[in-house]
Write a protein that holds these residues in place. Structure first.
Motif, short mmCIF file in Angstrom:
data_model
loop_
_atom_site.label_atom_id
_atom_site.label_comp_id
_atom_site.label_asym_id
_atom_site.label_seq_id
_atom_site.Cartn_x
_atom_site.Cartn_y
_atom_site.Cartn_z
N TYR A 161 0.44 -1.07 0.14
CA TYR A 161 -0.26 -0.35 0.44
C TYR A 161 0.66 1.39 -0.19
O TYR A 161 2.00 0.82 1.02
CB TYR A 161 -1.10 -0.32 1.38
CG TYR A 161 -1.74 -0.65 1.39
CD1 TYR A 161 -3.20 -0.77 0.40
CD2 TYR A 161 -1.72 -2.06 1.59
CE1 TYR A 161 -4.16 -1.70 0.81
CE2 TYR A 161 -2.51 -3.33 2.43
CZ TYR A 161 -3.66 -2.63 1.34
OH TYR A 161 -4.22 -3.90 1.62
N ARG A 178 0.70 4.85 1.53
CA ARG A 178 0.21 6.33 1.81
C ARG A 178 1.12 6.97 2.09
O ARG A 178 2.72 7.24 2.21
CB ARG A 178 -0.48 5.79 3.58
CG ARG A 178 -1.41 4.86 3.24
CD ARG A 178 -2.65 5.40 2.68
NE ARG A 178 -3.34 4.76 2.50
CZ ARG A 178 -4.30 3.73 1.71
NH1 ARG A 178 -3.65 3.52 0.39
NH2 ARG A 178 -4.95 2.96 2.01
N TYR A 217 -0.87 -3.82 -5.88
CA TYR A 217 -0.54 -2.82 -5.04
C TYR A 217 -2.18 -2.66 -4.20
O TYR A 217 -3.14 -2.74 -4.97
CB TYR A 217 0.36 -2.47 -5.05
CG TYR A 217 0.12 -0.76 -6.08
CD1 TYR A 217 -1.39 0.23 -6.02
CD2 TYR A 217 0.49 -1.14 -7.55
CE1 TYR A 217 -1.15 0.97 -6.66
CE2 TYR A 217 0.20 -0.40 -8.47
CZ TYR A 217 -0.33 0.60 -7.99
OH TYR A 217 -0.17 1.86 -9.02
N GLU A 218 -1.74 -2.19 -3.66
CA GLU A 218 -3.34 -2.32 -2.63
C GLU A 218 -4.57 -2.90 -2.91
O GLU A 218 -5.65 -2.45 -3.63
CB GLU A 218 -3.94 -0.30 -2.82
CG GLU A 218 -2.78 -0.02 -3.01
CD GLU A 218 -2.92 1.48 -2.80
OE1 GLU A 218 -4.12 2.06 -3.69
OE2 GLU A 218 -2.08 2.24 -2.40
N ARG A 260 -7.90 -4.59 -2.25
CA ARG A 260 -9.40 -4.28 -1.77
C ARG A 260 -10.42 -5.02 -2.06
O ARG A 260 -10.64 -5.76 -2.81
CB ARG A 260 -9.57 -3.11 -1.76
CG ARG A 260 -9.93 -2.40 -2.67
CD ARG A 260 -9.86 -0.87 -2.90
NE ARG A 260 -9.89 -0.56 -4.28
CZ ARG A 260 -9.04 -0.33 -5.19
NH1 ARG A 260 -8.27 -1.34 -5.38
NH2 ARG A 260 -9.53 0.37 -6.51
#
Length: 192
Positions: free
Chosen positions: A37, A39, A142-143, A145
């Motif tokens: 992730y 950020r 990536y990331e 959900r």
């Protein structure tokens, strides 16, 4: 704020966005920590994956069963996701029959564009300029959900997507449709 507690999956919070009600939680899935992730410009790994269940009432039993299936088979599912994308990215044309029939987006027909889009990241993270094995997808997806749509079913299985950001599809992202164990289809984020 309305909440739903499940003894093994944790607490879900109901939210509304664009007149859609959904239940959100972060589900502990250690096998998914291979995907990162970002950020505030910093890359990190997480054992928790954001989940959204699009249900007006409490999360349906079908959605709960799907999350439990994903949790039980998470290691194999991560492997299947990487293998399916790897195979799809290496197709020489949409008409070629591969192991995963029915898959194929622009990226399966344009390996040069994929290679160029991923080259810098692969050099930085893997010290090589192309993908040689399915696990190389950890560097370019990536990331993750998870989204579950209990009202949209196929043979009683709720439509379940695992969305990712992708170096080769930064505009839309990519999505995997799953039955909790296998990859059923690939597509743009939210559309598999």
């Amino acid at each position: 704020m309305t909440q739903f507690r499940h003894k093994t999956l944790g607490t879900f919070t109901q939210r509304e966005e664009f007149d859609d009600l959904r239940w959100e939680a972060d589900l502990e899935l250690p096998a998914f920590a291979v995907f990162s992730y970002v950020r505030n410009g910093k890359r990190r790994r997480s054992k928790k994956v954001p989940v959204a269940i699009y249900d007006d009432g409490e999360p349906s039993q079908a959605a709960i069963k799907m999350l439990q299936a994903i949790k039980r088979s998470q290691k194999q599912l991560v492997k299947n996701i990487c293998t399916t994308f790897f195979d799809d990215l290496r197709q020489q044309g949409y008409d070629d029959s591969g192991r995963h029939e029915g898959h194929g987006m622009w990226w399966s027909r344009d390996p040069v564009t994929v290679a160029l889009a991923c080259r810098e990241v692969l050099l930085k993270r893997l010290k090589r300029d192309r993908m040689w094995e399915p696990e190389d997808l950890f560097a370019v997806l990536y990331e993750p959900r998870i989204e579950i749509f209990p009202s949209d079913t196929d043979d009683g299985i709720p439509r379940t997507l695992i969305d990712f950001g992708a170096e080769f599809e930064d505009e839309h992202g990519v999505s995997v449709r799953t039955d909790g164990k296998r990859v059923l289809n690939l597509g743009y984020s939210g559309e598999a």
